[in-house]
Design a protein around this motif. Structure first.
Motif, PDB file in Angstrom:
ATOM      1  N   LEU A   1      29.732  73.612   5.771  1.00 37.04           N
ATOM      2  CA  LEU A   1      29.110  72.294   5.908  1.00 37.04           C
ATOM      3  C   LEU A   1      29.181  71.485   4.619  1.00 37.04           C
ATOM      4  CD1 LEU A   1      27.445  70.751   8.076  1.00 37.04           C
ATOM      5  CD2 LEU A   1      25.398  71.758   7.061  1.00 37.04           C
ATOM      6  N   LYS A   2      29.666  70.260   4.729  1.00 38.54           N
ATOM      7  CA  LYS A   2      29.687  69.352   3.573  1.00 38.54           C
ATOM      8  C   LYS A   2      28.631  68.262   3.809  1.00 38.54           C
ATOM      9  CE  LYS A   2      33.737  70.760   1.602  1.00 38.54           C
ATOM     10  NZ  LYS A   2      33.512  72.210   1.872  1.00 38.54           N
ATOM     11  N   MET A   3      27.717  68.169   2.879  1.00 37.18           N
ATOM     12  CA  MET A   3      26.673  67.150   3.038  1.00 37.18           C
ATOM     13  C   MET A   3      26.961  65.903   2.200  1.00 37.18           C
ATOM     14  SD  MET A   3      24.613  68.122   5.379  1.00 37.18           S
ATOM     15  CE  MET A   3      22.996  67.386   5.243  1.00 37.18           C
ATOM     16  N   ASP A   4      27.896  66.028   1.256  1.00 38.69           N
ATOM     17  CA  ASP A   4      28.267  64.848   0.452  1.00 38.69           C
ATOM     18  C   ASP A   4      29.692  64.451   0.818  1.00 38.69           C
ATOM     19  OD1 ASP A   4      28.506  62.845  -1.355  1.00 38.69           O
ATOM     20  OD2 ASP A   4      28.698  64.140  -3.121  1.00 38.69           O
ATOM     21  N   TYR A   5      29.815  63.403   1.583  1.00 36.94           N
ATOM     22  CA  TYR A   5      31.143  62.952   2.006  1.00 36.94           C
ATOM     23  C   TYR A   5      31.113  61.442   2.117  1.00 36.94           C
ATOM     24  CZ  TYR A   5      29.205  62.108   6.689  1.00 36.94           C
ATOM     25  OH  TYR A   5      28.471  61.623   7.742  1.00 36.94           O
ATOM     26  N   ASP A   6      32.289  60.818   2.212  1.00 43.76           N
ATOM     27  CA  ASP A   6      32.291  59.358   2.328  1.00 43.76           C
ATOM     28  C   ASP A   6      32.338  58.895   3.779  1.00 43.76           C
ATOM     29  OD1 ASP A   6      34.877  60.244   2.652  1.00 43.76           O
ATOM     30  OD2 ASP A   6      35.800  58.846   1.225  1.00 43.76           O
ATOM     31  N   LEU A   7      33.339  59.376   4.500  1.00 41.28           N
ATOM     32  CA  LEU A   7      33.546  58.852   5.852  1.00 41.28           C
ATOM     33  C   LEU A   7      34.397  59.850   6.628  1.00 41.28           C
ATOM     34  CD1 LEU A   7      33.083  56.197   7.515  1.00 41.28           C
ATOM     35  CD2 LEU A   7      35.311  55.433   6.713  1.00 41.28           C
ATOM     36  N   THR A   8      34.100  60.010   7.914  1.00 41.95           N
ATOM     37  CA  THR A   8      34.983  60.810   8.770  1.00 41.95           C
ATOM     38  C   THR A   8      35.802  59.836   9.611  1.00 41.95           C
ATOM     39  OG1 THR A   8      33.313  60.876  10.518  1.00 41.95           O
ATOM     40  CG2 THR A   8      33.323  62.697   8.923  1.00 41.95           C
TER      41      THR A   8
ATOM     42  N   LYS B   1      42.298  68.895   5.080  1.00 36.94           N
ATOM     43  CA  LYS B   1      43.413  68.225   4.389  1.00 36.94           C
ATOM     44  C   LYS B   1      42.915  67.210   3.364  1.00 36.94           C
ATOM     45  CE  LYS B   1      46.487  68.777   8.349  1.00 36.94           C
ATOM     46  NZ  LYS B   1      47.269  68.123   9.388  1.00 36.94           N
ATOM     47  N   GLY B   2      41.870  67.559   2.647  1.00 37.62           N
ATOM     48  CA  GLY B   2      41.360  66.664   1.612  1.00 37.62           C
ATOM     49  C   GLY B   2      40.499  65.526   2.156  1.00 37.62           C
ATOM     50  N   LYS B   3      40.310  65.519   3.487  1.00 37.38           N
ATOM     51  CA  LYS B   3      39.440  64.501   4.103  1.00 37.38           C
ATOM     52  C   LYS B   3      38.265  65.212   4.766  1.00 37.38           C
ATOM     53  CE  LYS B   3      42.598  61.368   3.266  1.00 37.38           C
ATOM     54  NZ  LYS B   3      42.410  60.207   2.426  1.00 37.38           N
ATOM     55  N   PHE B   4      37.462  64.448   5.450  1.00 40.00           N
ATOM     56  CA  PHE B   4      36.300  65.046   6.112  1.00 40.00           C
ATOM     57  C   PHE B   4      36.346  64.765   7.611  1.00 40.00           C
ATOM     58  CE2 PHE B   4      35.032  63.945   1.784  1.00 40.00           C
ATOM     59  CZ  PHE B   4      34.557  65.180   1.329  1.00 40.00           C
ATOM     60  N   ILE B   5      35.944  65.739   8.394  1.00 38.43           N
ATOM     61  CA  ILE B   5      35.868  65.515   9.846  1.00 38.43           C
ATOM     62  C   ILE B   5      34.574  66.139  10.387  1.00 38.43           C
ATOM     63  CG2 ILE B   5      38.362  65.452  10.240  1.00 38.43           C
ATOM     64  CD1 ILE B   5      37.947  68.388  11.410  1.00 38.43           C
ATOM     65  N   PHE B   6      34.104  65.606  11.500  1.00 36.53           N
ATOM     66  CA  PHE B   6      33.011  66.253  12.215  1.00 36.53           C
ATOM     67  C   PHE B   6      33.613  67.324  13.114  1.00 36.53           C
ATOM     68  CE2 PHE B   6      30.132  62.867  11.000  1.00 36.53           C
ATOM     69  CZ  PHE B   6      28.922  63.538  10.947  1.00 36.53           C
ATOM     70  N   ASP B   7      33.095  68.531  13.000  1.00 37.85           N
ATOM     71  CA  ASP B   7      33.656  69.636  13.780  1.00 37.85           C
ATOM     72  C   ASP B   7      32.569  70.699  13.955  1.00 37.85           C
ATOM     73  OD1 ASP B   7      35.501  71.058  15.180  1.00 37.85           O
ATOM     74  OD2 ASP B   7      36.876  71.409  13.504  1.00 37.85           O
TER      75      ASP B   7
ATOM     76  N   ILE C   1      36.763  59.964  12.662  1.00 40.05           N
ATOM     77  CA  ILE C   1      36.150  59.801  13.981  1.00 40.05           C
ATOM     78  C   ILE C   1      34.647  60.014  13.817  1.00 40.05           C
ATOM     79  CG2 ILE C   1      36.101  60.644  16.375  1.00 40.05           C
ATOM     80  CD1 ILE C   1      38.805  59.415  15.612  1.00 40.05           C
ATOM     81  N   PRO C   2      33.839  59.113  14.372  1.00 35.89           N
ATOM     82  CA  PRO C   2      32.383  59.197  14.156  1.00 35.89           C
ATOM     83  C   PRO C   2      31.726  60.326  14.967  1.00 35.89           C
ATOM     84  CG  PRO C   2      32.902  57.365  15.600  1.00 35.89           C
ATOM     85  CD  PRO C   2      34.205  57.915  15.144  1.00 35.89           C
ATOM     86  N   PRO C   3      30.534  60.761  14.538  1.00 32.04           N
ATOM     87  CA  PRO C   3      29.832  61.832  15.245  1.00 32.04           C
ATOM     88  C   PRO C   3      29.345  61.419  16.633  1.00 32.04           C
ATOM     89  CG  PRO C   3      28.447  60.906  13.528  1.00 32.04           C
ATOM     90  CD  PRO C   3      29.803  60.316  13.344  1.00 32.04           C
ATOM     91  N   THR C   4      29.444  60.129  16.950  1.00 33.24           N
ATOM     92  CA  THR C   4      29.067  59.671  18.291  1.00 33.24           C
ATOM     93  C   THR C   4      29.921  60.353  19.356  1.00 33.24           C
ATOM     94  OG1 THR C   4      30.505  57.800  17.844  1.00 33.24           O
ATOM     95  CG2 THR C   4      28.159  57.415  17.637  1.00 33.24           C
ATOM     96  N   LYS C   5      31.036  60.999  18.940  1.00 34.26           N
ATOM     97  CA  LYS C   5      31.879  61.703  19.911  1.00 34.26           C
ATOM     98  C   LYS C   5      31.138  62.867  20.572  1.00 34.26           C
ATOM     99  CE  LYS C   5      34.038  64.845  16.532  1.00 34.26           C
ATOM    100  NZ  LYS C   5      35.291  65.323  15.948  1.00 34.26           N
TER     101      LYS C   5
END
Lengths: 246, 766
Positions: free
Chosen positions: B182-189, B168-174, B191-195
């Motif tokens: 895979l997107k390597m250029d992103y600003d912020l997800t 939806k135009g944003k980035f998530i860890f999945d 929920i953090p990958p610590t999940k």
């Protein structure tokens, strides 16, 4: 001896009871191993008046419903409100914004005079309630959770925190970030943020948290472009009763 | 370098030196430190192979020092020595990886053997793993983007790969199914990958209600690659490592952590809410297996572990970086730095102190007023790790599982106990607690920043109050404003009378001895001076100047006050010519006076020598006027000779006063004197004292203090209960002119009355 369970419906769509039947076959068998269902209009023809636990669906919107509910209360050792209508008044309370005559005329037109109605209310406005299964509709999982709690002797609990907490746990992108609004920040969780996860937004069907910061929520809705009237609409759908009471 | 350097840390010179000499004789290169702080400084400059640490040291303990040193030099060997062995000390020493915890006095042969074995093991380890050492030294290589694709595609065959995807135009860890997702250029997800290390909900235990033995812990050991982790999240993982791994190592976290590959990527386009450079977390030095920097067609890759090195070896074509590559990496990183829109206004090192001072700042309540208690800020935080534990039984009521779920201090019931009490029941206390965790508590407890400046909470908070950088800046601003207000020259109201003396009249002048006179003084208008015993005034004579005098009378004797003046300088010389009715100036009273509260209920041993009787007289009068407040009152007085005795009428009166015990002596007697002869210290052994109940007060010439203190020590009087009034050159009386300064103290402000305990570190005092 297995506790006897009965289901009753008042002003409602009976969708919550229907959802109970969404338990898997195995779960239904497990349920029946733990309890004896003695009255459940949607599933069985048996209709005993001797029961221990009563599940009530629907709100109270006619005078005649009051003595019926009081009679159930007298019989039941534990009375459970099931679904938004029973727990918080729900959508039925939308008519409370009209006079009763206006409401009757709107629905029944020329036949309005044949019906009687009173402002809708949740069942705890009429009798004491021991436990709540919230949501519109009440979900199968929560029904099962409550039954298990009762059988095991644990206090049935729903989260005291709002939907946002579960929405984040579900990994959702906030609807506000996507240009929409919702009242998840003041709505009691327990649903796992099912609506947002499914691509919708929260309309508050589970009722407000114990200490909702309504002022702050209203300011946020305005900040995101809602008019005061639209802000009222946001709360109206499910939370008319608590909002009017306030 | 030969493996033989030993650092001995002990505050006892004898221990330090004996171990040093023994080890030196055995051929070690030995250095010593007296404190943990000194040791830390030495370790920063030089690598030591073995540390010998005492536990109880003057500042930080030896165990704390070891913890800090181990953080930087994990391979260092250590032996703990202590004269106070306990199970806790041994356990803590072991936890910190010490070789042994030896009880003092240490047998040097045992210690030497331990060190010899340790040194041998260091040499052996070094022989065994030269390759590992090389890999750990943060080698940088270059791989093409095509090669990176091959690497990820190969990983997808071997394990679950999670990474950043668009949604939806944003980035998530999945979960990633193919490289192109895979997107390597992103600003912020959000929920953090610590999940993937600490999931929102996980089963920790499965059980059978009828058979206790069937309960089994549940661990997630599935290998997983987490790709595209930004440095701030890597730093958050390091913080979580600290919380979950040290002390009670958490099996669920560790299972995931050990089975995870962390492939990081530098954040080149930060979120508008991010401020990681301010937290020092925009870069990561460790905590990853590989860290990529996009430098155009290629990635610069920092190898952070052997796992990372193996991964490259197996799946990627590695090129040595050119100077151009290195320059480009620096350029893109520098450029990224310019894109941050938020920054902390103060150095982050100051945060704990800033917050400590701002505990009651009105900011917390103000900002918390719009808090929804929705928990979003704590749910999205990569360094938040609090959880709830719940039981879930199957509908068959036979089996069930225990799960843990994210929980957080911003939620209403987080600190609520079964009895109904909620220990953080209001929004302010919760908001406050979270900010203090982020800026202070976590840092102090785990040694790592509790906030990595990712900007997630700032994005998630609809009320726009959650961003720590905003709170910290506001608090810093409020501290600055407070400081400025205190210093704002325009708004300060000067004390006009500070240097202008009050008019006063001499109502009585009496001779005390050859050189001493007493003046009874009445302030204009009959106003009371309002002094406390032990305070002093400046006597002011126009044309001559000012001099300080201890007030010799008690405030309980109202209307006038007395000072005694010894003729030793020009002002005192002239003042001796003053007569009844003359006008003088008075400034004061100044100084702290005697700690009267501390005296209550105690036996008082009042020791005055020579002119020390002047201020002491004020106290004696005060005590006699409030006699019920005190236990025994013992007065010891010493003068040089019978002719130099001062306030002789008072002395006679006290001698015959049943309310106090009075003893006096003179240094040298004469033909008429029948009393004690000897210095004042000779009186002390004659007095019966209860050291627990006694407070001693000493006033006299400088030479007297040292000897009296020695005598009092013999009588076991605690330093807190030895009270002294010190004489210094108190010119202005208001803490400005500097004449009375004694090390860092201004005697006219913090004194002139001090306890011996207060003066322990004041080298100029006695």
């Amino acid at each position: 001896m297995k506790p006897k369970v009965a289901f009753f419906d008042f002003t409602s769509c009976e969708g919550c009871q229907l959802d109970v039947l969404n338990l898997t076959g195995e779960e239904l068998l497990d349920l029946l191993a733990g309890v004896e269902i003695v009255s459940f209009r949607e599933a069985i023809s048996r209709n005993d008046e001797d029961y221990d636990i009563a599940f009530i669906e629907g709100s109270i919107s006619r005078d005649s419903e009051i003595p019926r509910l009081q009679k159930i209360r007298k019989q039941a050792k534990i009375l459970v409100a099931m679904g938004a209508c029973a727990c918080i008044g729900g959508v039925n309370c939308l008519k409370n914004h009209l006079t009763m005559n206006e409401a009757l005329t709107m629905v029944y037109g020329a036949d309005a005079k044949q019906f009687d109605t009173i402002p809708a209310r949740p069942i705890n406005a009429v009798v004491p309630v021991d436990a709540y299964i919230r949501g519109c509709p009440a979900q199968t999982g929560e029904f099962a959770k409550l039954v298990k709690a009762l059988l095991i002797g644990k206090k049935p609990e729903t989260p005291s925190y709002p939907v946002c907490t579960e929405c984040k746990m579900a990994g959702n992108i906030c609807v506000y970030e996507l240009g929409k609004t919702c009242i998840g920040p003041v709505t009691r969780a327990g649903c796992g943020a099912i609506c947002v996860t499914g691509g919708r937004q929260c309309w508050g069907c589970r009722g407000l948290v114990d200490e909702p910061n309504i002022n702050s929520q209203e300011e946020i809705l305005k900040k995101y472009g809602l008019t005061p009237a639209q802000v009222v609409e946001k709360f109206k759908i499910y939370n008319t009763y608590s909002e009017v009471k306030k | 370098m030969k493996t033989n350097s030993v650092l001995i840390v002990d505050d006892e010179a004898i221990v330090r030196e004996s171990i040093r000499d023994w080890l030196k004789d055995s051929g070690y290169d030995v250095a010593t430190a007296e404190s943990a702080e000194e040791a830390l400084k030495m370790v920063a400059k030089k690598d030591y192979h073995v540390l010998v640490l005492d536990v109880r040291l003057p500042g930080k303990s030896g165990l704390t020092a070891l913890k800090e040193i181990k953080a930087i030099h994990p391979d260092v060997k250590a032996v703990i020595i202590t004269a106070y062995p306990s199970e806790e000390t041994t356990a803590e020493a072991r936890r910190l990886g010490a070789l042994d915890c030896m009880i003092k006095p240490v047998n040097p042969e045992d210690l030497e053997k331990l060190i010899r074995d340790a040194v041998a093991s260091i040499d052996k380890e070094a022989d065994k793993k030269p390759a590992k050492k090389a890999a750990a030294s943060k080698k940088s290589v270059v791989i093409s983007k095509r090669s990176f694709k091959t690497l990820i595609t190969s990983l997808l065959q071997d394990m679950e790969v999670v990474g950043v995807k668009g949604k939806k135009g944003k980035f998530i860890f999945d979960k990633i199914n193919n490289f192109d997702e895979l997107k390597m250029d992103y600003d912020l997800t959000p929920i953090p990958p610590t999940k993937y290390l600490f999931p929102a909900k996980e089963t920790i235990l499965k059980y059978d209600l009828s058979d206790f033995k069937k309960s089994t812990p549940v661990l997630d050991n599935a290998p997983r690659a987490i790709v595209g982790v930004h440095p701030y999240d890597i730093r958050a993982i390091e913080m979580l490592d600290e919380a979950f791994i040290t002390a009670n190592p958490d099996p669920n976290y560790i299972a995931r952590r050990q089975n995870s590959l962390i492939i990081g990527v530098d954040c080149l386009n930060p979120s508008p809410k991010a401020f990681s450079p301010s937290m020092g977390t925009n870069v990561a030095e460790a905590g990853f297996d590989l860290l990529l920097t996009d430098i155009g067609d290629t990635y610069m890759v920092t190898v952070g572990s052997q796992k990372g090195a193996d991964l490259l070896k197996k799946h990627a074509q590695v090129i040595e970086p050119t100077t151009d590559d290195i320059a480009r990496q620096k350029m893109v990183r520098d450029e990224a730095l310019t894109k941050y829109q938020l920054a902390l206004d103060i150095p982050r090192e100051r945060l704990p102190k800033l917050l400590e001072d701002a505990y009651d700042d009105p900011y917390w309540a103000e900002r918390a007023s719009t808090c929804l208690s929705c928990g979003s800020c704590v749910m999205v935080c990569p360094t938040c790790f609090c959880f709830d534990v719940q039981d879930d039984v199957s509908l068959n009521l036979k089996d069930g599982e225990r799960t843990r779920l994210w929980d957080g201090c911003m939620l209403v019931d987080f600190a609520k106990v079964a009895g109904g009490e909620n220990f953080r029941h209001d929004k302010t206390s919760r908001f406050h607690h979270r900010m203090y965790r982020k800026g202070k508590y976590v840092l102090e407890r785990y040694g790592r920043m509790g906030c990595v400046g990712c900007g997630r909470c700032g994005t998630a908070c609809l009320a726009e109050i959650a961003s720590p950088v905003e709170a910290f800046n506001a608090i810093a601003e409020s501290a600055r404003a407070k400081q400025e207000a205190a210093r704002a020259v325009e708004t300060i109201r000067p004390e006009k009378e500070l240097y202008a003396p009050m008019q006063a009249e001499l109502v009585r002048v009496d001779n005390l001895a050859a050189k001493e006179k007493v003046f009874e003084i009445k302030l204009a208008g009959g106003k009371d001076l309002g002094q406390k015993p032990g305070q002093f005034v400046e006597l002011s004579l126009f044309g001559l100047g000012e001099a300080p005098f201890g007030v010799a009378s008690s405030p309980t004797r109202r209307g006038t006050f007395e000072i005694a003046v010894r003729n030793v300088g020009s002002l005192t010389n002239v003042s001796h010519n003053l007569k009844k009715g003359d006008t003088v100036g008075i400034r004061g009273p100044f100084g702290n006076g005697f700690p009267l509260k501390q005296f209550e209920g105690k036996d008082l041993l009042l020791i005055a020598g020579g002119t020390g009787i002047f201020p002491m007289r004020s106290l004696i009068q005060y005590v006699l006027d409030n006699r019920k407040l005190y236990g025994r009152v013992i007065v010891l007085y010493g003068a040089r000779g019978p002719a130099e005795r001062l306030f002789t009428d008072d002395l006679e009166g006290w001698k015959n006063n049943a309310n106090l015990e009075f003893h006096e002596t003179v240094d040298r007697g004469d033909a008429i004197w029948k009393g004690n002869v000897g210095v004042i210290t000779t009186l002390i052994p004659k007095v019966q004292l209860d050291p627990k109940k006694t407070v001693a007060v000493i006033v006299g010439p400088p030479i007297m203090y040292r000897f009296v203190i020695v005598e009092l020590k013999k009588r076991d009087i605690a330093d807190e209960n030895v009270i002294m009034s010190l004489e210094r050159r108190m010119k202005c009386g208001v803490g400005k002119c500097g004449h009375c300064q004694m090390n860092g103290l201004y005697v006219c402000q913090e004194g002139p009355v001090f306890s011996l305990a207060q003066l322990r570190t004041v080298r100029e005092a006695v």
